[in-house]
Design a protein around this motif. Structure first.
Motif, PDB file in Angstrom:
ATOM      1  N   PHE A  32       1.982   9.019  -2.793  1.00  0.00           N
ATOM      2  CA  PHE A  32       3.387   9.277  -3.093  1.00  0.00           C
ATOM      3  C   PHE A  32       4.036   8.033  -3.697  1.00  0.00           C
ATOM      4  CE2 PHE A  32       7.891   9.336  -1.888  1.00  0.00           C
ATOM      5  CZ  PHE A  32       8.277  10.560  -2.391  1.00  0.00           C
ATOM      6  N   ALA A  33       3.770   6.882  -3.089  1.00  0.00           N
ATOM      7  CA  ALA A  33       4.328   5.631  -3.597  1.00  0.00           C
ATOM      8  C   ALA A  33       3.829   5.353  -5.015  1.00  0.00           C
ATOM      9  CB  ALA A  33       3.972   4.477  -2.664  1.00  0.00           C
ATOM     10  N   ASP A  48       9.511  -3.135  -8.507  1.00  0.00           N
ATOM     11  CA  ASP A  48       8.947  -4.278  -7.785  1.00  0.00           C
ATOM     12  C   ASP A  48       7.698  -3.787  -7.042  1.00  0.00           C
ATOM     13  OD1 ASP A  48       8.346  -6.571  -6.421  1.00  0.00           O
ATOM     14  OD2 ASP A  48      10.360  -6.844  -5.589  1.00  0.00           O
ATOM     15  N   ARG A  49       6.604  -3.755  -7.768  1.00  0.00           N
ATOM     16  CA  ARG A  49       5.350  -3.205  -7.253  1.00  0.00           C
ATOM     17  C   ARG A  49       4.877  -3.960  -6.011  1.00  0.00           C
ATOM     18  NH1 ARG A  49      -0.139  -3.688  -8.990  1.00  0.00           N
ATOM     19  NH2 ARG A  49      -1.213  -1.703  -8.804  1.00  0.00           N
ATOM     20  N   ARG A  50       5.064  -5.251  -5.969  1.00  0.00           N
ATOM     21  CA  ARG A  50       4.630  -6.052  -4.808  1.00  0.00           C
ATOM     22  C   ARG A  50       5.372  -5.646  -3.538  1.00  0.00           C
ATOM     23  NH1 ARG A  50       3.577 -12.252  -6.742  1.00  0.00           N
ATOM     24  NH2 ARG A  50       2.086 -11.705  -8.353  1.00  0.00           N
ATOM     25  N   ARG A  51       6.660  -5.390  -3.654  1.00  0.00           N
ATOM     26  CA  ARG A  51       7.422  -4.974  -2.461  1.00  0.00           C
ATOM     27  C   ARG A  51       7.017  -3.587  -2.006  1.00  0.00           C
ATOM     28  NH1 ARG A  51      13.596  -6.132  -2.556  1.00  0.00           N
ATOM     29  NH2 ARG A  51      13.303  -5.458  -0.414  1.00  0.00           N
ATOM     30  N   VAL A  52       6.702  -2.718  -2.957  1.00  0.00           N
ATOM     31  CA  VAL A  52       6.228  -1.382  -2.578  1.00  0.00           C
ATOM     32  C   VAL A  52       4.902  -1.517  -1.836  1.00  0.00           C
ATOM     33  CG1 VAL A  52       5.399   0.841  -3.437  1.00  0.00           C
ATOM     34  CG2 VAL A  52       7.432  -0.199  -4.450  1.00  0.00           C
ATOM     35  N   MET A  53       4.005  -2.337  -2.375  1.00  0.00           N
ATOM     36  CA  MET A  53       2.706  -2.539  -1.720  1.00  0.00           C
ATOM     37  C   MET A  53       2.865  -3.205  -0.353  1.00  0.00           C
ATOM     38  SD  MET A  53       0.052  -3.503  -4.755  1.00  0.00           S
ATOM     39  CE  MET A  53      -1.269  -3.772  -3.613  1.00  0.00           C
ATOM     40  N   GLY A  55       5.114  -2.705   1.731  1.00  0.00           N
ATOM     41  CA  GLY A  55       5.555  -1.692   2.687  1.00  0.00           C
ATOM     42  C   GLY A  55       4.443  -0.758   3.135  1.00  0.00           C
ATOM     43  N   LEU A  56       3.286  -0.852   2.486  1.00  0.00           N
ATOM     44  CA  LEU A  56       2.156   0.005   2.843  1.00  0.00           C
ATOM     45  C   LEU A  56       1.265  -0.689   3.863  1.00  0.00           C
ATOM     46  CD1 LEU A  56       1.123   1.186  -0.726  1.00  0.00           C
ATOM     47  CD2 LEU A  56       2.349   2.524   0.991  1.00  0.00           C
ATOM     48  N   LEU A  97      11.407   2.967  -1.029  1.00  0.00           N
ATOM     49  CA  LEU A  97      10.035   2.485  -0.834  1.00  0.00           C
ATOM     50  C   LEU A  97       9.963   0.976  -0.607  1.00  0.00           C
ATOM     51  CD1 LEU A  97       8.061   4.546  -3.498  1.00  0.00           C
ATOM     52  CD2 LEU A  97       7.854   4.730  -1.021  1.00  0.00           C
ATOM     53  N   THR A  98      10.837   0.237  -1.259  1.00  0.00           N
ATOM     54  CA  THR A  98      10.799  -1.225  -1.096  1.00  0.00           C
ATOM     55  C   THR A  98      11.430  -1.680   0.205  1.00  0.00           C
ATOM     56  OG1 THR A  98      12.823  -1.481  -2.395  1.00  0.00           O
ATOM     57  CG2 THR A  98      10.725  -1.692  -3.573  1.00  0.00           C
ATOM     58  N   ARG A  99      12.154  -0.812   0.878  1.00  0.00           N
ATOM     59  CA  ARG A  99      12.780  -1.170   2.163  1.00  0.00           C
ATOM     60  C   ARG A  99      11.891  -0.898   3.357  1.00  0.00           C
ATOM     61  NH1 ARG A  99      17.660   2.211   1.577  1.00  0.00           N
ATOM     62  NH2 ARG A  99      17.876   1.893  -0.626  1.00  0.00           N
ATOM     63  N   ARG A 100      10.783  -0.207   3.158  1.00  0.00           N
ATOM     64  CA  ARG A 100       9.915   0.123   4.302  1.00  0.00           C
ATOM     65  C   ARG A 100       9.428  -1.081   5.010  1.00  0.00           C
ATOM     66  NH1 ARG A 100       5.362   4.436   3.529  1.00  0.00           N
ATOM     67  NH2 ARG A 100       5.367   4.329   1.315  1.00  0.00           N
TER      68      ARG A 100
END
Length: 100
Positions: A32-33, A48-53, A55-56, A97-100
């Motif tokens: 999903f992300a 901001d791909r790094r922040r999304v990653m 959060g995983l 997604l970046t706040r997770r």
């Protein structure tokens, strides 16, 4: 063992891509992300791909990278543009997604 795992993932990517185009990924998953990040790039939204990653979970990051790479190739071959409403929705989803 990591090579075998990567090989299996590469075999599953076409099947996974077919699933994401028909039913869509389940929210909260790495897939999903990856779809949302790819759509953000399509819409011209700052991603901001790094922040999304970050959060995983560490175990999901490999799936995210694989799916994101697959979607990037598809997007490059057939880019889709989005209107202002979709762009706003994508920005909101990426912010979540970046706040997770």
């Amino acid at each position: 063992m990591p090579f075998a795992r990567a090989f299996l993932c590469s075999l599953l990517l076409p099947a996974l891509a077919a699933c994401t185009t028909t039913a869509g990924p389940v929210p909260g998953t790495a897939e999903f992300a990856a779809v949302k990040v790819s759509r953000g790039y399509d819409c011209g939204v700052a991603v901001d791909r790094r922040r999304v990653m970050a959060g995983l979970a560490p175990a999901e990051r490999g799936r995210f990278v694989a799916v994101n790479a697959s979607l990037a190739v598809k997007s490059y071959k057939a880019p889709r543009h989005c209107d202002a409403a979709e762009r706003s929705a994508v920005q909101h989803e990426l912010a979540t997604l970046t706040r997770r």
